[in-house]
Scaffold this active site. Structure first.
Site, PDB file in Angstrom:
ATOM      1  N   ARG A   1      50.418  47.946  42.946  1.00  0.00           N
ATOM      2  CA  ARG A   1      49.858  46.777  42.026  1.00  0.00           C
ATOM      3  C   ARG A   1      50.611  46.845  40.828  1.00  0.00           C
ATOM      4  NH1 ARG A   1      43.376  47.303  41.525  1.00  0.00           N
ATOM      5  NH2 ARG A   1      43.889  47.004  39.474  1.00  0.00           N
TER       6      ARG A   1
ATOM      7  N   ARG B   1      45.184  50.216  29.816  1.00  0.00           N
ATOM      8  CA  ARG B   1      43.762  49.980  30.604  1.00  0.00           C
ATOM      9  C   ARG B   1      42.765  51.151  30.352  1.00  0.00           C
ATOM     10  NH1 ARG B   1      45.766  49.713  36.364  1.00  0.00           N
ATOM     11  NH2 ARG B   1      43.530  49.353  37.243  1.00  0.00           N
TER      12      ARG B   1
ATOM     13  N   ARG C   1      48.773  55.106  43.775  1.00  0.00           N
ATOM     14  CA  ARG C   1      48.008  54.394  44.552  1.00  0.00           C
ATOM     15  C   ARG C   1      49.048  53.266  45.365  1.00  0.00           C
ATOM     16  NH1 ARG C   1      42.625  51.413  41.970  1.00  0.00           N
ATOM     17  NH2 ARG C   1      44.292  50.344  40.823  1.00  0.00           N
TER      18      ARG C   1
ATOM     19  N   LYS D   1      35.994  54.115  42.286  1.00  0.00           N
ATOM     20  CA  LYS D   1      34.883  53.373  42.664  1.00  0.00           C
ATOM     21  C   LYS D   1      34.895  52.356  43.761  1.00  0.00           C
ATOM     22  CE  LYS D   1      35.455  51.014  38.614  1.00  0.00           C
ATOM     23  NZ  LYS D   1      36.763  51.792  38.091  1.00  0.00           N
TER      24      LYS D   1
HETATM   25  P1  AMP Z   1      40.255  46.629  38.463  1.00  0.00           P
HETATM   26  O1  AMP Z   1      40.803  45.960  39.864  1.00  0.00           O
HETATM   27  O2  AMP Z   1      38.818  46.507  38.476  1.00  0.00           O
HETATM   28  O3  AMP Z   1      41.005  47.504  37.922  1.00  0.00           O
HETATM   29  O4  AMP Z   1      40.814  45.170  37.388  1.00  0.00           O
HETATM   30  C1  AMP Z   1      42.155  44.702  37.441  1.00  0.00           C
HETATM   31  C2  AMP Z   1      42.144  44.015  36.329  1.00  0.00           C
HETATM   32  O5  AMP Z   1      41.261  42.594  36.315  1.00  0.00           O
HETATM   33  C3  AMP Z   1      41.524  44.528  34.861  1.00  0.00           C
HETATM   34  O6  AMP Z   1      42.667  45.282  34.182  1.00  0.00           O
HETATM   35  C4  AMP Z   1      41.357  43.181  34.127  1.00  0.00           C
HETATM   36  O7  AMP Z   1      42.406  42.615  33.543  1.00  0.00           O
HETATM   37  C5  AMP Z   1      40.655  42.059  35.191  1.00  0.00           C
HETATM   38  N1  AMP Z   1      39.043  42.555  35.092  1.00  0.00           N
HETATM   39  C6  AMP Z   1      38.527  42.851  36.405  1.00  0.00           C
HETATM   40  N2  AMP Z   1      37.267  43.235  36.188  1.00  0.00           N
HETATM   41  C7  AMP Z   1      37.015  42.428  34.980  1.00  0.00           C
HETATM   42  C8  AMP Z   1      35.798  42.305  33.866  1.00  0.00           C
HETATM   43  N3  AMP Z   1      34.667  42.628  34.498  1.00  0.00           N
HETATM   44  N4  AMP Z   1      35.894  41.841  32.718  1.00  0.00           N
HETATM   45  C9  AMP Z   1      37.290  41.455  32.410  1.00  0.00           C
HETATM   46  N5  AMP Z   1      38.402  41.700  33.159  1.00  0.00           N
HETATM   47  C10 AMP Z   1      38.329  42.193  34.109  1.00  0.00           C
END
Ligand code: AMP
Length: 212
Positions: free
Chosen positions: A161, A172, A127, A13
């Site tokens: 990360r 996740r 990654r 994404k």
């Molecule tokens: P991402 O970079 O999108 O994988 O997000 C990393 C982490 O941020 C996720 O595992 C969640 O802990 C938190 N997070 C990101 N976006 C959201 C969302 N829309 N709702 C809740 N938690 C989020």
């Protein structure tokens, strides 16, 4: 154009959002990037979010919805936006509908990036990201430069990360299947959903957007 990029972590994404952002002058709004920025700056929101993020759990809906409200109503979004990583729960999607209705601008399309779980695990464990600008690398397919400096911003801040460890990635994925996957039906029933094979080329989404 107002787009939502939906799909599991590691589905591409963020990578494809960077391509679409350039092409259509859209604002790329990644709630994950916004939260990581809060954590880095040690804001109150960042302190609250960190424990959830480190464990691969979702940050509470109210926190995220408040954060998104100010992001999508700013001037930077005048040409539209790509929401990457939001919404992730049905209450978040409902809140987004309300916000967009208030703004009088409905969503144009929701693109579902489809990738199987084992591909996600293998992609995310390899990654690497730039903690300054968010540029994404992969140690096998798109390795970071040998001098360790990010190709996009030039800073020597390329890291793995903390939540890209296999244990956290599997959590996740569980969270995705339980809490986020219901959004597929939510948007399909509104006739907004387009499916994309997330293992295709990194600009595959352009063909899909151009085709409509
Ligand atoms: P991402 O970079 O999108 O994988 O997000 C990393 C982490 O941020 C996720 O595992 C969640 O802990 C938190 N997070 C990101 N976006 C959201 C969302 N829309 N709702 C809740 N938690 C989020």
């Amino acid at each position: 154009m107002k787009l939502v990029f939906l799909g599991p972590p590691g589905a591409g994404k963020g990578t494809q959002a960077a391509v679409v952002k350039e092409k259509y002058s859209l604002e790329h709004i990644s709630t994950g990037d916004m939260l990581r920025d809060h954590v880095k700056r040690q804001t109150a929101l960042g302190k609250e979010a960190k424990a959830f993020m480190d464990e691969g759990k979702l940050v509470p809906d109210e926190v995220i919805i408040n954060m998104i409200r100010s992001a999508i109503s700013g001037d930077a979004c005048s040409e539209g936006f790509i929401l990457d990583g939001f919404p992730r729960t049905v209450p978040q999607a409902e809140a987004l509908d309300v916000l967009l209705e208030e703004m009088g601008t409905p969503l144009d399309r929701v693109i579902l990036f489809e990738v199987d779980d084992e591909t996600v695990v293998s992609r995310l464990t390899s990654r690497r990201v730039c903690s300054t600008c968010g540029a994404i690398y992969n140690i096998h397919f798109d390795p970071p430069p040998e001098d360790g400096k990010c190709r996009v911003c030039g800073n020597a801040t390329i890291i793995q990360r903390k939540d890209d460890s296999e244990e956290v990635i599997r959590r996740r994925l569980e969270v995705y299947h339980e809490q986020t996957a219901p959004l597929i039906e939510y948007y399909a029933s509104k006739n907004l959903l387009s499916r994309l094979d997330g293992t295709g080329p990194k600009d595959a989404v352009l063909a899909l957007l151009g085709r409509r």
